[in-house]
Design a protein around this motif. Structure first.
Motif, PDB file in Angstrom:
ATOM      1  N   LEU A  73      69.971 -29.598 -70.435  1.00  0.00           N
ATOM      2  CA  LEU A  73      70.550 -28.331 -69.981  1.00  0.00           C
ATOM      3  C   LEU A  73      69.598 -27.565 -69.065  1.00  0.00           C
ATOM      4  N   GLN A  74      68.318 -27.825 -69.160  1.00  0.00           N
ATOM      5  CA  GLN A  74      67.364 -27.193 -68.253  1.00  0.00           C
ATOM      6  C   GLN A  74      67.495 -27.723 -66.831  1.00  0.00           C
ATOM      7  N   ASP A  75      68.046 -28.921 -66.696  1.00  0.00           N
ATOM      8  CA  ASP A  75      68.159 -29.550 -65.373  1.00  0.00           C
ATOM      9  C   ASP A  75      69.305 -30.548 -65.415  1.00  0.00           C
ATOM     10  N   VAL A  76      70.538 -30.037 -65.358  1.00  0.00           N
ATOM     11  CA  VAL A  76      71.721 -30.887 -65.498  1.00  0.00           C
ATOM     12  C   VAL A  76      71.771 -31.950 -64.407  1.00  0.00           C
ATOM     13  N   LYS A  77      71.278 -31.643 -63.227  1.00  0.00           N
ATOM     14  CA  LYS A  77      71.258 -32.616 -62.126  1.00  0.00           C
ATOM     15  C   LYS A  77      70.120 -33.623 -62.267  1.00  0.00           C
ATOM     16  N   LEU A  78      69.233 -33.369 -63.235  1.00  0.00           N
ATOM     17  CA  LEU A  78      68.079 -34.248 -63.468  1.00  0.00           C
ATOM     18  C   LEU A  78      67.271 -34.471 -62.186  1.00  0.00           C
ATOM     19  N   LYS A  79      66.971 -33.377 -61.508  1.00  0.00           N
ATOM     20  CA  LYS A  79      66.194 -33.468 -60.277  1.00  0.00           C
ATOM     21  C   LYS A  79      64.739 -33.828 -60.552  1.00  0.00           C
ATOM     22  N   SER A  80      64.242 -33.450 -61.715  1.00  0.00           N
ATOM     23  CA  SER A  80      62.879 -33.827 -62.104  1.00  0.00           C
ATOM     24  C   SER A  80      62.930 -35.214 -62.733  1.00  0.00           C
ATOM     25  N   TRP A  81      62.325 -36.196 -62.096  1.00  0.00           N
ATOM     26  CA  TRP A  81      62.474 -37.593 -62.509  1.00  0.00           C
ATOM     27  C   TRP A  81      61.949 -37.843 -63.922  1.00  0.00           C
ATOM     28  N   TRP A  82      60.917 -37.097 -64.340  1.00  0.00           N
ATOM     29  CA  TRP A  82      60.301 -37.356 -65.641  1.00  0.00           C
ATOM     30  C   TRP A  82      61.222 -37.016 -66.805  1.00  0.00           C
ATOM     31  N   ALA A 104      67.225 -22.156 -78.807  1.00  0.00           N
ATOM     32  CA  ALA A 104      66.865 -22.389 -77.408  1.00  0.00           C
ATOM     33  C   ALA A 104      68.058 -22.902 -76.609  1.00  0.00           C
ATOM     34  N   ILE A 105      68.867 -23.777 -77.207  1.00  0.00           N
ATOM     35  CA  ILE A 105      70.072 -24.277 -76.531  1.00  0.00           C
ATOM     36  C   ILE A 105      71.045 -23.130 -76.287  1.00  0.00           C
ATOM     37  N   SER A 106      71.188 -22.255 -77.278  1.00  0.00           N
ATOM     38  CA  SER A 106      72.080 -21.105 -77.120  1.00  0.00           C
ATOM     39  C   SER A 106      71.629 -20.215 -75.969  1.00  0.00           C
ATOM     40  N   ALA A 107      70.323 -20.065 -75.809  1.00  0.00           N
ATOM     41  CA  ALA A 107      69.807 -19.242 -74.708  1.00  0.00           C
ATOM     42  C   ALA A 107      70.104 -19.865 -73.350  1.00  0.00           C
ATOM     43  N   LYS A 108      70.257 -21.180 -73.293  1.00  0.00           N
ATOM     44  CA  LYS A 108      70.645 -21.853 -72.048  1.00  0.00           C
ATOM     45  C   LYS A 108      72.138 -21.739 -71.799  1.00  0.00           C
ATOM     46  N   LEU A 109      72.881 -21.512 -72.865  1.00  0.00           N
ATOM     47  CA  LEU A 109      74.330 -21.434 -72.759  1.00  0.00           C
ATOM     48  C   LEU A 109      74.797 -20.023 -72.407  1.00  0.00           C
ATOM     49  N   ILE A 110      74.125 -19.037 -72.960  1.00  0.00           N
ATOM     50  CA  ILE A 110      74.514 -17.626 -72.769  1.00  0.00           C
ATOM     51  C   ILE A 110      73.491 -16.966 -71.843  1.00  0.00           C
ATOM     52  N   PRO A 111      73.866 -16.600 -70.629  1.00  0.00           N
ATOM     53  CA  PRO A 111      72.893 -16.237 -69.589  1.00  0.00           C
ATOM     54  C   PRO A 111      72.440 -14.770 -69.610  1.00  0.00           C
ATOM     55  N   THR A 130      86.222 -15.828 -70.026  1.00  0.00           N
ATOM     56  CA  THR A 130      85.603 -14.630 -69.445  1.00  0.00           C
ATOM     57  C   THR A 130      84.410 -14.965 -68.559  1.00  0.00           C
ATOM     58  N   ARG A 131      84.105 -16.272 -68.439  1.00  0.00           N
ATOM     59  CA  ARG A 131      82.987 -16.741 -67.621  1.00  0.00           C
ATOM     60  C   ARG A 131      81.663 -16.097 -68.036  1.00  0.00           C
ATOM     61  N   MET A 132      81.534 -15.899 -69.341  1.00  0.00           N
ATOM     62  CA  MET A 132      80.294 -15.342 -69.857  1.00  0.00           C
ATOM     63  C   MET A 132      79.242 -16.419 -70.071  1.00  0.00           C
ATOM     64  N   LEU A 133      79.635 -17.683 -70.006  1.00  0.00           N
ATOM     65  CA  LEU A 133      78.722 -18.784 -70.265  1.00  0.00           C
ATOM     66  C   LEU A 133      78.286 -19.427 -68.965  1.00  0.00           C
ATOM     67  N   VAL A 134      77.112 -20.052 -68.991  1.00  0.00           N
ATOM     68  CA  VAL A 134      76.643 -20.819 -67.837  1.00  0.00           C
ATOM     69  C   VAL A 134      77.594 -21.999 -67.653  1.00  0.00           C
ATOM     70  N   PRO A 135      78.235 -22.148 -66.493  1.00  0.00           N
ATOM     71  CA  PRO A 135      79.293 -23.164 -66.333  1.00  0.00           C
ATOM     72  C   PRO A 135      78.866 -24.570 -66.713  1.00  0.00           C
ATOM     73  N   ALA A 136      77.745 -25.045 -66.156  1.00  0.00           N
ATOM     74  CA  ALA A 136      77.322 -26.424 -66.424  1.00  0.00           C
ATOM     75  C   ALA A 136      77.013 -26.623 -67.903  1.00  0.00           C
ATOM     76  N   ALA A 137      76.303 -25.663 -68.504  1.00  0.00           N
ATOM     77  CA  ALA A 137      75.965 -25.769 -69.926  1.00  0.00           C
ATOM     78  C   ALA A 137      77.216 -25.708 -70.793  1.00  0.00           C
ATOM     79  N   ALA A 138      78.160 -24.834 -70.443  1.00  0.00           N
ATOM     80  CA  ALA A 138      79.391 -24.699 -71.224  1.00  0.00           C
ATOM     81  C   ALA A 138      80.208 -25.982 -71.183  1.00  0.00           C
ATOM     82  N   ILE A 139      80.288 -26.588 -69.996  1.00  0.00           N
ATOM     83  CA  ILE A 139      81.050 -27.836 -69.875  1.00  0.00           C
ATOM     84  C   ILE A 139      80.429 -28.926 -70.737  1.00  0.00           C
ATOM     85  N   PHE A 140      79.106 -29.082 -70.628  1.00  0.00           N
ATOM     86  CA  PHE A 140      78.454 -30.158 -71.382  1.00  0.00           C
ATOM     87  C   PHE A 140      78.563 -29.919 -72.884  1.00  0.00           C
TER      88      PHE A 140
END
Length: 743
Positions: A173-182, A121-128, A339-349
């Protein structure tokens, strides 16, 4: 109608595909685990047996006395290793039995299998792209990494803790900005749960917070120092690009971006702080004593014996995965980012988390045990998945299939080399071999255990002189447990500590209590190539007892060599000694002085006071506790399987020619007629220099105050004696508080 048919067909097909792969995953997990464990013929020891034994005991207790079992679990929360991680396995053990295979299968299905799914599941968030394909390809790819199997197959439960870390990363990784407080308290709970299950996942939590913090700073620096870069990103990823931002408004846009950078940084700090506060609160509420200990104890110093030199740990991790694997991981992450094949925020983290984890375990902590690879395996798997998908998406034609074919073949061979018994040296290009554990001397160990049970039927203490992965006291205890019914396996009373210089104490009390000794020749110690490994020169507390017997020290003459011998694998010969007479005080003093000369640095937990007759069933320093730098508390505890008390205490600290001992005395039992305290002064030749005595009873109002003097003293011996010249009984247990030596 056609559309409805199409949708109704597509949905079940997806579910069928998912069900097929899940069934395949379960089938492979059960098959590999069953074949591997069934191929073993050994007696497990130390870590390989610890949680297996604890889990089976907990399951049996839940079957026989659930209330007592729950109390045991709750009480364990204050310890470094608690029973929480064993709880999910209890139903499986009760249902399928307490065999080794049942235990390993329970860990594989309840912890390891979900862990693989979470990494997918984490890999699916990393590779778009193609999320379902990425998910299942990563899960199946994990089966080809030997280190995703080996810790579980060796009996470790730690994947259970790593499962919560992986879940925390997935939520983040589903919400790097943590906009959902829960998600803030949820991540805090997940990280706390991981730490509660196994303490070393605190380092994963540190890596998590470090990666999230650095990610926030990177985003802030990009926004504040280079607003154009942000606009270029908008242009690259937005349909409108710069057309939505006229040139006349660029100045205001730059300023707005910079202000927003500060705001985002502040919000990130607050949210990460709340996550940390949530984790700490949960830890304090659930396991307060454990948490306070974790925050105050210097574990780096306590576990220094397990911290290997950098060269050694790098070599081990090359062996754990194979250099080819690390090359593919490095190429995967590098190519994916470039190659920018990865989701930027997920790749950085993920990259930051991986780098920090590698720094923690390979440069700072440097622990070489197999279960610590659980912190690194997720990074290796994500790197491999990135390699395969980046190659598939960016390359074309024959080169694509060539690279994927070569990499796939390497991983298949690597998995085979890692798990199948093969004697192949491939110079670290491939993983080291971790075959099923098989003892060629299994039957000889059985003979030894049965001989010792007959030799010491009343739980007489047997000192095991040797502490290697081939021969140690724990192997004999586990062998006895396996060979004999549960109600009788404790009857083999082998002494297995001290073992490690930086963790333990001088071995004199255990040697004085031993009625038998089993000496292994050549000297058995942990080797740098062993799976359960220590750094070199950390077992002098074992070697000194070996030397006492092989060099015929004075204390060894209190034992008699028996004619029986046993031959173990790797050319090890075992000899058995029987005690003929108790060791007198003068010999004990001379033995301790010889031990101190041979063990240059004082063992890590050795206090100034040492109990000479401490029960071997208790932990080191059980009768003695340190109140402050120079103050101690002593209790004359009962000695198990004896009506005697632990009444002799030797002082190892520096003393002058005149020494005074003071303290507060207390006899809790009013039926005790009184005691006599005797203080004696000894030199290093074991000669009595001076002595002093005092009586103490219930009506006495005085405290301990004894003075002795003489030339060149080295030890003080404080003894608690009976008024009637007989051994003290349990009713005369004495407490000595604020015990101090004036030098």
């Amino acid at each position: 109608m056609r559309l409805f048919d199409f949708v109704s067909f597509k949905l079940p097909r997806k579910f069928l595909i998912d069900g097929f792969f899940l069934f395949l995953l379960v089938l492979v997990t059960v098959a590999v685990t069953s074949i591997y464990v069934s191929s073993e013929r050994t007696f497990y020891w130390w870590d390989y047996a610890g949680y297996n034994t604890a889990t089976v005991n907990t399951a049996n207790l839940f079957r026989d006395a659930p209330d007592k079992a729950w109390r045991g679990v709750i009480e364990s929360l204050s310890k470094e290793k608690n029973l929480l991680i064993s709880l999910p396995l209890v139903p499986f053990i009760l249902l399928f039995g307490e065999s080794r295979l049942s235990y390993i299968l329970s860990v594989s299905l309840i912890y390891l299998l979900p862990f693989r799914l979470l990494l997918g599941a984490i890999s699916a968030k990393l590779i778009p792209v193609y999320p379902r394909r990425v998910f299942w390809s990563t899960v199946l790819l994990s089966l080809l990494i030997p280190m995703s199997w080996i810790p579980t197959l060796r009996g470790y439960l730690d994947t259970g803790g790593c499962m919560f870390v992986a879940l925390a990363i997935l939520v983040y990784l589903q919400d790097v900005k943590l906009k959902s407080w829960w998600k803030i308290p949820l991540i805090g709970f997940l990280l706390a749960a991981a730490i509660l299950l196994r303490r070393h996942f605190a380092y994963s939590a540190i890596a998590f917070f470090g990666a999230a913090t650095l990610q926030a700073f990177i985003e802030f620096i990009v926004q504040y120092s280079n607003p154009k870069a942000v606009i270029n990103m908008v242009q690259a990823f937005s349909r409108d690009g710069l057309e939505a931002h006229p040139t006349s408004h660029l100045g205001l846009l730059f300023q707005s971006i910079q202000n927003k950078g500060w705001k985002n940084l502040f919000e990130s700090g607050i949210k990460l702080g709340l996550i940390a506060a949530t984790s700490l609160t949960i830890l304090m509420l659930v396991a307060g004593d454990f948490t306070r200990s974790a925050l105050t104890v210097d574990y780096r110093n306590l576990y220094v014996a397990w911290s290997l030199p950098v060269n050694d740990i790098l070599t081990r991790y090359a062996d754990f995965y194979g250099l080819g694997t690390w090359l593919l991981v490095l190429i995967g992450f590098s190519a994916g980012i470039l190659t920018r094949m990865l989701v930027p925020a997920a790749a950085i983290f993920v990259s930051l988390f991986g780098v920090l984890s590698l720094i923690e375990w390979l440069l700072v902590l440097r622990y070489g045990y197999l279960h610590y690879t659980i912190h690194i395996t997720p990074i290796a798997l994500l790197g491999l998945s990135t390699f395969f998908w980046t190659t598939w998406l960016t390359l074309k034609g024959k080169i694509r299939y060539f690279m994927l074919g070569v990499a796939g073949l390497y991983l298949v061979l690597n998995a085979a080399v890692g798990l199948i018994p093969l004697k192949i040296d491939l110079s670290r290009l491939f993983v080291a071999n971790f075959p099923p554990l098989v003892r060629s001397d299994y039957d000889e160990v059985v003979k030894l255990v049965e001989f010792l049970r007959k030799l010491a039927p009343n739980e007489e203490p047997i000192y095991i002189v040797g502490a290697s992965n081939n021969f140690n006291a724990n192997i004999l205890r586990q062998a006895n447990r396996k060979l004999n019914p549960p109600e009788g396996w404790w009857k083999l009373n082998t002494i297995g500590r001290p073992q490690i210089d930086s963790r333990d104490t001088y071995p004199l009390p255990e040697l004085l209590q031993a009625q038998y000794a089993v000496v292994a020749v050549p000297f058995q110690q942990v080797l740098p190539t062993d799976e359960q490994v220590l750094r070199s020169h950390e077992q002098d507390v074992v070697k000194v007892v070996y030397d006492a017997f092989t060099q015929n020290w004075e204390i060894a003459r209190d034992f008699q060599l028996l004619p029986e011998q046993f031959k173990l694998e790797n050319g090890v010969t075992l000899s058995v000694y029987r005690r003929m007479r108790p060791t007198d005080t003068a010999t004990a003093v001379r033995t301790l002085e010889a031990m101190q000369r041979q063990i240059v640095d004082r063992p890590g937990t050795q206090l100034d006071w040492i109990s000479l007759h401490q029960s071997i069933y208790t932990s080191a320093n059980y009768s003695v506790s340190q109140e402050s730098d120079n103050l101690y508390n002593i209790v004359t505890h009962p000695i198990k399987n004896s009506k005697k008390l632990d009444t002799s205490f030797l002082y190892l600290g520096s003393i002058s020619d005149k020494a005074k001992v003071t303290g507060k005395l207390n006899l809790p039992n009013k039926e005790c007629p009184g005691v006599v305290l005797r203080l004696t002064l000894w030199d290093k030749q074991g000669k009595l220099v001076d002595s002093a005595e005092m009586a103490y009873g219930q009506k006495s109002a005085i405290g301990l105050n004894l003075l002795v003097e003489g030339k060149n003293p080295i030890y003080l011996l404080l003894e608690v004696l009976s008024n009637s010249k007989q051994d003290l009984t349990n009713q005369c247990q004495l407490e000595i508080n604020n015990l101090a030596v004036s030098r």
